[in-house]
Design a protein around this motif. Structure first.
Motif: not given
Length: 310
Positions: A140-141, A143-146, A148, A227
């Motif tokens: 989740i971290i 993905k939120n940081l962009g 992935t 990822y």
């Protein structure tokens, strides 16, 4: 009256029967261990250059049979292999350089008594060796940081490695403090002291860190699985995983890519699932085997000085 002293010759040590037996047995044990470690790589190589119909039957064990190199010509034509090689080389070079630089700087800074909150930040970094948030929170971290489907997911999460920082910190503490004191008297600031005084003298420990980081980056597999869905960002290790699972279909694709060459050479050079596995495995393993000896001479000195203070 002067007296002259006759130098006494040291007695020649003659090895006893026990010494000879111990040395012989010790040498044999290490020779067996070397063979056990080297044989799997040798097995991959001889099967990748042997006739494919023979290697598919498992008859190649000690020396190649029907030597040919068509496997490598056809495997290089497999889709996505060259792009995966570029991604893997890029992540290994950039990731290793970033990890080595970060480990060197943090290890050096944690030895500076005037650093604000030095003990707190050092323990804060070390505690991450023992506790992890888990796969889902980390995903989740990312993905939120962009990160992935982003090349930098291979580099940024591995920049700060607590184990490497401990090694560098202990190594720096073994260096004389007079180096820094002399540089400060000449007016050097902390950054200049690090880059001009300490960094050039950290070669053994930095080479050790580079070995660990490069091998970890080159062999990394799960980050691509978790990822990455963009095929342009697949790594060699992930491609190897897919090639092994899809060896039969890839063997047919390689035969079709070979065209008339496969038809002329026949079964000896026609790709099989075994030849795909062996050849791709060799291509993935050989580069790191060639690079490792370049840093080997620094490895023992660096790991010992970085592990024991005093």
């Amino acid at each position: 009256m002067t007296t002259t002293t006759i130098p006494t010759r040291r007695p020649v040590h003659r090895p006893s029967i026990g010494d000879v037996v111990f040395t012989t047995v010790n040498s044999l044990v290490f020779l067996i261990l070397v063979i056990l470690c080297a044989y799997p790589f040798y097995y991959l190589i001889i099967n990748s250059v042997s006739a494919n119909d023979v290697s598919a039957l498992g008859d190649v064990r000690f020396w190649p049979i029907g030597v040919q190199f068509a496997n490598y010509e056809q495997v290089f034509q497999l889709p996505g292999l060259s792009q995966a090689a570029l991604v893997t080389i890029g992540r290994t070079v950039i990731g290793t350089a970033a990890t080595v630089l970060a480990s060197a700087f943090l290890g050096f800074m944690f030895t500076q008594r005037r650093m604000w909150g030095r003990l707190f930040w050092y323990r804060f970094v070390i505690v991450t060796m023992y506790f992890s948030a888990g796969l889902i929170p980390v995903f989740i971290i990312m993905k939120n940081l962009g990160l992935t489907n982003n090349f930098w997911v291979y580099v940024l999460p591995f920049v700060v490695q607590p184990f490497f920082i401990i090694l560098v910190k202990t190594y720096v503490e073994s260096m004389p403090e007079s180096l820094q004191e002399a540089a400060e008297l000449d007016g050097a600031n902390i950054v200049q002291i690090f880059f001009r005084v300490y960094l050039p003298n950290m070669t053994p420990i930095l080479a050790t860190v580079a070995i660990f980081a490069a091998v970890a980056q080159w062999n990394s597999f799960q980050d691509t699985l978790i990822y990455i869905t963009d095929q342009n960002l697949y790594t060699l290790q992930y491609q190897l995983y897919m090639y092994i699972n899809q060896a039969s279909s890839l063997a047919q694709a390689a035969q079709q890519a070979g065209g008339d060459l496969s038809a002329i050479a026949g079964a000896a050079t026609s790709q099989t699932p075994t030849s795909i596995r062996m050849t791709v495995s060799v291509l993935v393993v050989l580069p790191i085997i060639f690079i490792y000896p370049l840093f080997q001479r620094f490895f023992v000195k660096g790991i010992m000085l970085g592990a024991v203070k005093g």
